[in-house]
Scaffold this motif. Structure first.
Motif, PDB file in Angstrom:
ATOM      1  N   HIS A  40     -16.687   4.605   0.824  1.00 27.72           N
ATOM      2  CA  HIS A  40     -17.491   3.176   0.481  1.00 27.72           C
ATOM      3  C   HIS A  40     -15.685   2.543  -0.260  1.00 27.72           C
ATOM      4  N   ILE A  41     -15.129   3.112   0.043  1.00 26.12           N
ATOM      5  CA  ILE A  41     -13.276   2.626  -0.012  1.00 26.12           C
ATOM      6  C   ILE A  41     -12.949   2.535   1.191  1.00 26.12           C
ATOM      7  N   THR A  42     -11.940   1.221   1.266  1.00 20.17           N
ATOM      8  CA  THR A  42     -11.591   0.882   2.317  1.00 20.17           C
ATOM      9  C   THR A  42     -11.073   1.637   2.815  1.00 20.17           C
ATOM     10  N   SER A  43     -11.469   1.844   4.095  1.00 19.06           N
ATOM     11  CA  SER A  43     -10.769   3.196   4.572  1.00 19.06           C
ATOM     12  C   SER A  43      -9.176   3.097   4.774  1.00 19.06           C
ATOM     13  N   SER A  44      -9.052   1.752   5.826  1.00 19.52           N
ATOM     14  CA  SER A  44      -7.826   1.236   6.567  1.00 19.52           C
ATOM     15  C   SER A  44      -7.530   0.402   6.147  1.00 19.52           C
ATOM     16  N   VAL A  45      -6.083  -0.227   5.751  1.00 24.75           N
ATOM     17  CA  VAL A  45      -5.296  -1.215   4.815  1.00 24.75           C
ATOM     18  C   VAL A  45      -6.074  -3.042   5.666  1.00 24.75           C
ATOM     19  N   THR A  46      -6.407  -3.312   4.925  1.00 24.76           N
ATOM     20  CA  THR A  46      -7.135  -4.896   4.622  1.00 24.76           C
ATOM     21  C   THR A  46      -5.696  -5.319   5.160  1.00 24.76           C
ATOM     22  N   LYS A  47      -5.803  -6.844   5.582  1.00 28.49           N
ATOM     23  CA  LYS A  47      -4.866  -7.986   6.003  1.00 28.49           C
ATOM     24  C   LYS A  47      -4.306  -8.336   4.197  1.00 28.49           C
ATOM     25  N   GLU A  48      -5.116  -8.092   3.558  1.00 33.85           N
ATOM     26  CA  GLU A  48      -4.655  -9.370   1.723  1.00 33.85           C
ATOM     27  C   GLU A  48      -3.559  -7.836   1.353  1.00 33.85           C
ATOM     28  N   VAL A  49      -4.334  -6.081   1.053  1.00 29.76           N
ATOM     29  CA  VAL A  49      -3.525  -5.266   0.689  1.00 29.76           C
ATOM     30  C   VAL A  49      -1.928  -5.345   2.031  1.00 29.76           C
ATOM     31  N   HIS A  56      -3.601   2.798  -0.688  1.00 32.64           N
ATOM     32  CA  HIS A  56      -3.057   1.570   0.175  1.00 32.64           C
ATOM     33  C   HIS A  56      -3.772   0.752  -1.375  1.00 32.64           C
ATOM     34  N   ALA A  57      -4.688   0.813  -1.298  1.00 33.79           N
ATOM     35  CA  ALA A  57      -6.166   0.451  -1.962  1.00 33.79           C
ATOM     36  C   ALA A  57      -6.325   0.591  -2.831  1.00 33.79           C
ATOM     37  N   GLY A  58      -5.409   1.429  -3.784  1.00 38.31           N
ATOM     38  CA  GLY A  58      -4.866   1.787  -5.081  1.00 38.31           C
ATOM     39  C   GLY A  58      -5.273   2.950  -5.451  1.00 38.31           C
ATOM     40  N   GLU A  59      -5.634   3.450  -6.637  1.00 39.97           N
ATOM     41  CA  GLU A  59      -5.064   5.029  -6.820  1.00 39.97           C
ATOM     42  C   GLU A  59      -7.183   5.374  -7.050  1.00 39.97           C
ATOM     43  N   VAL A  60      -6.885   6.356  -6.244  1.00 38.25           N
ATOM     44  CA  VAL A  60      -8.108   7.426  -5.821  1.00 38.25           C
ATOM     45  C   VAL A  60      -8.696   8.665  -6.202  1.00 38.25           C
ATOM     46  N   GLU A  70      13.716  -9.768   1.543  1.00 39.42           N
ATOM     47  CA  GLU A  70      13.140  -8.722   0.928  1.00 39.42           C
ATOM     48  C   GLU A  70      12.203  -8.120   1.303  1.00 39.42           C
ATOM     49  N   GLU A  71      11.613  -8.587   2.896  1.00 43.45           N
ATOM     50  CA  GLU A  71      10.564  -9.049   3.817  1.00 43.45           C
ATOM     51  C   GLU A  71       9.689  -7.622   3.927  1.00 43.45           C
ATOM     52  N   ILE A  72      11.461  -6.717   4.432  1.00 40.86           N
ATOM     53  CA  ILE A  72      11.106  -5.183   4.777  1.00 40.86           C
ATOM     54  C   ILE A  72      12.350  -4.590   4.414  1.00 40.86           C
ATOM     55  N   LYS A  73      11.874  -3.259   4.699  1.00 39.41           N
ATOM     56  CA  LYS A  73      12.894  -2.686   4.160  1.00 39.41           C
ATOM     57  C   LYS A  73      13.380  -1.344   5.402  1.00 39.41           C
ATOM     58  N   ILE A  74      14.688  -0.557   4.689  1.00 37.22           N
ATOM     59  CA  ILE A  74      14.836  -0.013   6.906  1.00 37.22           C
ATOM     60  C   ILE A  74      15.632   0.877   5.524  1.00 37.22           C
ATOM     61  N   CYS A  75      14.683   2.126   6.232  1.00 38.72           N
ATOM     62  CA  CYS A  75      15.022   3.480   5.083  1.00 38.72           C
ATOM     63  C   CYS A  75      15.332   4.226   6.385  1.00 38.72           C
ATOM     64  N   LYS A  85      -0.694  -8.016   3.121  1.00 34.22           N
ATOM     65  CA  LYS A  85       0.477  -9.017   2.083  1.00 34.22           C
ATOM     66  C   LYS A  85       0.857  -8.639   0.869  1.00 34.22           C
ATOM     67  N   ASN A  86      -0.107  -8.282  -0.006  1.00 35.66           N
ATOM     68  CA  ASN A  86       0.332  -8.428  -1.293  1.00 35.66           C
ATOM     69  C   ASN A  86       1.936  -7.547  -1.284  1.00 35.66           C
ATOM     70  N   ILE A  87       1.348  -5.618  -0.922  1.00 36.02           N
ATOM     71  CA  ILE A  87       1.474  -4.687  -0.813  1.00 36.02           C
ATOM     72  C   ILE A  87       3.603  -5.023  -0.981  1.00 36.02           C
ATOM     73  N   THR A  88       4.329  -3.984  -1.670  1.00 38.57           N
ATOM     74  CA  THR A  88       6.174  -4.340  -1.642  1.00 38.57           C
ATOM     75  C   THR A  88       6.446  -3.165  -0.337  1.00 38.57           C
ATOM     76  N   PRO A  89       7.288  -3.551  -0.011  1.00 43.11           N
ATOM     77  CA  PRO A  89       8.800  -2.510   1.021  1.00 43.11           C
ATOM     78  C   PRO A  89       8.546  -1.201  -0.092  1.00 43.11           C
ATOM     79  N   GLN A  90       8.898  -1.180  -1.058  1.00 46.00           N
ATOM     80  CA  GLN A  90       9.322  -0.061  -1.662  1.00 46.00           C
ATOM     81  C   GLN A  90       7.828   0.733  -2.595  1.00 46.00           C
ATOM     82  N   GLU A  91       7.202  -0.691  -2.314  1.00 43.71           N
ATOM     83  CA  GLU A  91       5.771   0.098  -2.859  1.00 43.71           C
ATOM     84  C   GLU A  91       4.835   0.924  -1.411  1.00 43.71           C
ATOM     85  N   VAL A  92       5.269   0.846  -0.170  1.00 50.58           N
ATOM     86  CA  VAL A  92       5.078   1.582   0.898  1.00 50.58           C
ATOM     87  C   VAL A  92       5.584   2.987   1.229  1.00 50.58           C
TER      88      VAL A  92
END
Length: 718
Positions: free
Chosen positions: A515-524, A432-436, A698-703, A526-533
């Protein structure tokens, strides 16, 4: 009872066969060592009886070996006395017992199987080549000399040419007849060979032919000489026995040669028992430390009796196995036969022609070669067949110890190469914080792994996020630790690489910190899309199914989520204990909201929970997750009922009725599981205007998806 009797008789037959072959080998090695000829027999007796009794090996046969002839000659020439040398043999036994109690036998486990196979093939070829002169009746060289270069400045091949030039027709006829007898009995006389080994038939035939040639063909080319027969010394025991000169037992040179002998014969013993275990049809494993103690006891007995050093010998072990030896009684009985031959029946033993015994050894050598799976060896790759070929050739053209050392050296080169090329690698994960990038350190890291480790750390791209995971590592060499510390302090800072270290033992002085943020931040969130999740869920499931989970720092996540949570997904799943959503998708604390109910169905309360998770807590995806072998769906297919669960089962039955076109029960359940997921997702939208509006925007997606409890993979449904 009958089974034990059969094993006893089989061991007795094998012991007799090994005894017949051991006699000329013991005598020949004694001659090569330039010691009293009976010293070889006393060594064989000690190896058979004493070592056999103490050893834990069921197949290994011990006795004098050509591998340490040079060491024996050197020791006797320096000590100027054979009786003083016997003290060194006793010391060798003492040192071997100490080696055993120090558990040094475990080093035998480091001998690669490619080297052991090379040894077996080389011994087989040497047996064939070395016994050809004796088959031709040429007895100019000792029977037990297995080195390529011989003491008379000739070698294995020149001896064969000499044998052809000086062949004895009588001995050749006996040798060839013995070979044919062995082949014929093994091919057509299997009923008889259950009771008497084919090699014994060959020896009996050889004795009869030798007696005939000596009594009926005098003065012809078929007449046998005494040099072509076994020659066991006879006479009073006082003339046969030689005793140690205990007056020089504590001399430094005596102890030094004892230690040298102990090292050489222990190495050969460990090598031979490894080869013996490979030959053993029952695939038993020899306790190597006990074997060193057994060899030590045997050498002490040999030294006290006036015998030369002994060790486990591949040739005799191979003949023992090939003759049907099943337990160590075969080894012990061969020693008893050797003792009886010295004390009681030397006259009758001296009737055996050496060419007949040569035929037995040639056949055994051929069996060693053909029983080795050469096709599999070359199929395993050059890292296996190159040490195998090198071991075989070096043993054939030098001796056993040099050949084994050459094979192990080449094997070590491939180990170094493998450690450099394949020891370490990093895997890329979508997080969720990017590529690790994550580096999973192996169980043990030695100094051999340092070049590979440094190369891998140097290849990490700039501005990366990397996790070094030592959770499954038991040992890290100091050189490797220094490389990791230097990377964190110098290169990582220089190239803006975020380094997290987890799983390191406190003694390594490396802080376990994400040192990498383990948990999901508010910014992440907010910016992540349903498809990315959804992509993150698919990546996480792939990690779980392939057993490459990212390894979350749950303690850090607890601290980071203590004040607030920013979940990415709400998962409505079944309550089945085998389908745990957080585990299936490799999720950490604060990443998912989980609603669990039998059959993953919905109602007003559950739908309200989903609304809360998306509208209030900000989740971007709703996933309805079913699973294979669902008990609730099976109950619906079977029209089951259970007090308060009946309404739930009836809800699932609506989906089951849509699958009435499926008549196979197993297929019906699978189709109903998928239909139930689809229907639940549709019902959620029907019940909730809030969620429907969020989907439209397109705020959420149900699958939906179905988790396979056998494979670990989730099939996402359209």
């Amino acid at each position: 009872m009958k089974s034990k009797t059969n094993v006893f008789l089989s061991d007795l037959r094998a012991g007799l066969t090994v005894f017949l072959v051991a006699v000329p080998l013991c005598l020949g090695i004694a001659l090569a060592c330039k010691v009293p000829i009976e010293a070889g027999l006393f060594s064989g007796i000690s190896g058979g009886i004493v070592t056999g009794l103490v050893s834990g090996s069921q197949t290994s046969v011990s006795g004098p070996s050509a591998g340490f002839v040079a060491v024996v000659l050197d020791a006797i020439s320096h000590l100027h006395s054979y009786n003083l040398f016997l003290c060194s043999v006793i010391w060798a036994g003492i040192f071997q017992i100490i080696f055993g109690f120090l558990r040094l036998g475990r080093f035998g486990n480091y001998i690669p199987s490619s080297v052991i196979n090379g040894l077996l093939v080389a011994i087989g070829l040497i047996l064939i080549l070395k016994q050809i002169p004796h088959l031709f009746g040429y007895e100019a060289t000792p029977t037990g000399d297995f080195d390529f270069l011989q003491g008379d400045d000739s070698n294995t091949f020149t001896e064969i040419f000499k044998a052809i030039q000086h062949m004895d027709m009588g001995a050749l006829i006996i040798g060839l007849t013995s070979l044919v007898t062995i082949w014929f009995m093994n091919r057509y006389g299997k009923r008889l060979t259950k009771y008497v080994p084919a090699s014994l038939f060959a020896v009996f035939v050889g004795i009869l032919l030798a007696w005939h040639f000596q009594t009926h063909t005098k003065g012809t080319r078929l007449e046998m000489s005494n040099a072509q027969l076994v020659n066991i010394p006879s006479g009073s025991l006082s003339k046969i026995f030689h005793f140690p000169a205990f007056s020089g037992f504590a001399k430094l040179d005596v102890i030094k040669f004892g230690l040298t002998l102990a090292i050489v014969i222990s190495l050969e013993a460990l090598l031979s028992v490894s080869a013996g275990d490979k030959l053993d049809r029952q695939k038993r494993h020899t306790p190597v430390n006990r074997e060193l103690i057994a060899q030590g006891c045997g050498n002490m007995a040999s030294g006290l009796l006036g015998g030369i050093p002994l060790t486990s010998v591949v040739v005799r072990t191979a003949i023992n196995v090939d003759s049907g030896g099943k337990t160590k009684f075969a080894t012990i009985s061969h020693g008893i036969f050797l003792m009886l031959s010295v004390l009681c029946i030397p006259r009758y033993m001296n009737m055996i022609p050496l060419s007949s015994l040569a035929a037995v050894l040639i056949y055994s050598g051929w069996r060693l070669v053909v029983n080795t799976n050469l096709k599999r060896i070359f199929k395993n790759g050059k890292q296996y067949y190159i040490p195998f070929v090198a071991t075989t050739l070096f043993i054939m053209f030098t001796n056993v110890l040099i050949g084994v050392c050459a094979g192990m050296a080449l094997g070590f080169v491939f180990v170094l190469k493998a450690n450099y090329v394949k020891s370490f690698s990093f895997k890329k994960y979508k997080y969720h914080a990017g590529e690790v990038l994550k580096i999973h350190l192996p169980q043990e890291i030695s100094f051999l792994n340092k070049p590979s480790l440094v190369h891998m750390l140097d290849s990490i791209p700039k501005k990366s996020s990397v996790i070094i995971d030592a959770s499954h590592t038991d040992y890290i060499d100091q050189d490797a630790l220094d490389a990791i510390k230097e990377f964190k302090k110098v290169r990582a800072k220089l190239h803006h690489i975020k380094v997290s270290t987890i799983g390191f033992h406190r003694t390594y002085d490396i802080e376990n910190r994400m040192h990498i943020t383990s948990s999901v931040t508010k910014e992440v969130q907010k910016n992540i899309t349903p498809q990315e999740v959804l992509v993150l869920l698919k990546e996480g499931n792939k990690r779980f199914a392939t057993n490459n989970r990212i390894g979350h720092d749950f303690k850090a996540q607890m601290t980071e989520t203590a004040q607030a949570q920013n979940p990415l997904v709400v998962i409505l799943s079944c309550m089945d204990s085998r389908a745990i959503p957080e585990t299936i998708f490799d999720l950490g604390i604060g990443e998912a909201l989980i609603v669990r109910v039998a059959g993953n169905v919905t109602n007003q309360d559950i739908t309200g929970s989903l609304e809360f998770g998306c509208k209030v807590l900000g989740a971007k995806l709703v996933l309805v997750l079913g699973h294979t072998e669902c008990g609730a769906v099976k109950a619906a297919c079977d029209n089951g009922s259970l007090e308060n669960a009946t309404p739930l089962i009836q809800r699932i039955q609506r989906s089951v009725h849509k699958c009435n076109h499926v008549h196979d029960d197993a297929k019906l359940v699978n189709e109903a599981i998928k239909m139930n997921v689809v229907d639940t997702a549709a019902e959620i939208l029907e019940m909730s205007n809030t969620l429907t509006e969020m989907v439209k925007n397109e705020e959420i997606k149900i699958c939906g998806g179905v988790y396979n409890i056998k494979t670990g993979y989730v099939e996402f449904l359209k």
